[in-house]
Motif scaffolding. Structure first.
Motif, PDB file in Angstrom:
ATOM      1  N   ASP A 186       0.844  -1.197   0.000  1.00 25.04           N
ATOM      2  CA  ASP A 186       0.000   0.000   0.000  1.00 25.04           C
ATOM      3  C   ASP A 186       0.876   1.243   0.000  1.00 25.04           C
ATOM      4  O   ASP A 186       2.043   1.193   0.347  1.00 25.04           O
ATOM      5  CB  ASP A 186      -0.919   0.000   1.224  1.00 25.04           C
ATOM      6  N   TYR A 187       0.266   2.371  -0.379  1.00 21.77           N
ATOM      7  CA  TYR A 187       0.970   3.660  -0.396  1.00 21.77           C
ATOM      8  C   TYR A 187       2.273   3.541  -1.184  1.00 21.77           C
ATOM      9  O   TYR A 187       3.340   3.965  -0.729  1.00 21.77           O
ATOM     10  CB  TYR A 187       1.250   4.138   1.028  1.00 21.77           C
ATOM     11  N   LEU A 188       2.179   2.963  -2.357  1.00 21.70           N
ATOM     12  CA  LEU A 188       3.366   2.727  -3.174  1.00 21.70           C
ATOM     13  C   LEU A 188       3.956   4.045  -3.654  1.00 21.70           C
ATOM     14  O   LEU A 188       3.244   5.015  -3.934  1.00 21.70           O
ATOM     15  CB  LEU A 188       3.022   1.836  -4.356  1.00 21.70           C
ATOM     16  N   ILE A 189       5.285   4.053  -3.757  1.00 22.60           N
ATOM     17  CA  ILE A 189       6.039   5.212  -4.232  1.00 22.60           C
ATOM     18  C   ILE A 189       6.948   4.761  -5.368  1.00 22.60           C
ATOM     19  O   ILE A 189       7.225   3.559  -5.504  1.00 22.60           O
ATOM     20  CB  ILE A 189       6.858   5.832  -3.079  1.00 22.60           C
ATOM     21  N   PRO A 190       7.414   5.710  -6.201  1.00 17.32           N
ATOM     22  CA  PRO A 190       8.265   5.311  -7.331  1.00 17.32           C
ATOM     23  C   PRO A 190       9.498   4.505  -6.931  1.00 17.32           C
ATOM     24  O   PRO A 190       9.957   3.653  -7.697  1.00 17.32           O
ATOM     25  CB  PRO A 190       8.656   6.658  -7.958  1.00 17.32           C
TER      26      PRO A 190
END
Length: 125
Positions: free
Chosen positions: A85-89
């Protein structure tokens, strides 16, 4: 011998979620540890999360509070799920599942056990 296969990768926007799955079959009785590792292009493979039969559940600092790892054991297979969850590059890359015996402590440089071919995750900005 065990066989490891990952699935569930894909493309997602920043802030989105993905669920990765790992299936382990074969001689699974001695397996005590299942873990996820992440490899960005041109970088070393790094530890992400793991579940151990001695009760340990571990996460790297970079994913604590964002990823959740869980394990399911059947008579004929083991499974390891990584809810992301709350993935970032910075989470972009290939994700590999590992199965090992002997209650190892996974580190970024871990090179033992059985590995899958990986599944690719791309997080767009």
């Amino acid at each position: 011998q065990v066989y490891v296969e990952e699935s569930g990768g894909g493309l997602v926007q920043t802030g989105g979620s993905l669920t990765l799955s790992c299936l382990v079959v074969g001689d699974i009785l001695p397996v005590t540890a299942l873990g996820w590792f992440h490899q960005r292009p041109d970088q070393q493979r790094r530890f992400v999360a793991s579940v151990h039969t001695d009760g340990r559940i571990r996460y790297s600092n970079s994913v604590k509070g964002r990823f959740t790892v869980s394990r399911g054991d059947r008579q004929d297979a083991l499974s390891l799920t990584l809810q992301m969850d709350y993935l970032i590059p910075e989470d972009t890359g290939d994700y590999f599942c590992n199965a090992d015996t002997g209650q190892p402590t996974y580190t970024d440089s871990y090179a033992f056990g059985s590995w899958g071919q990986g599944t690719q995750v791309t997080v767009s900005a």
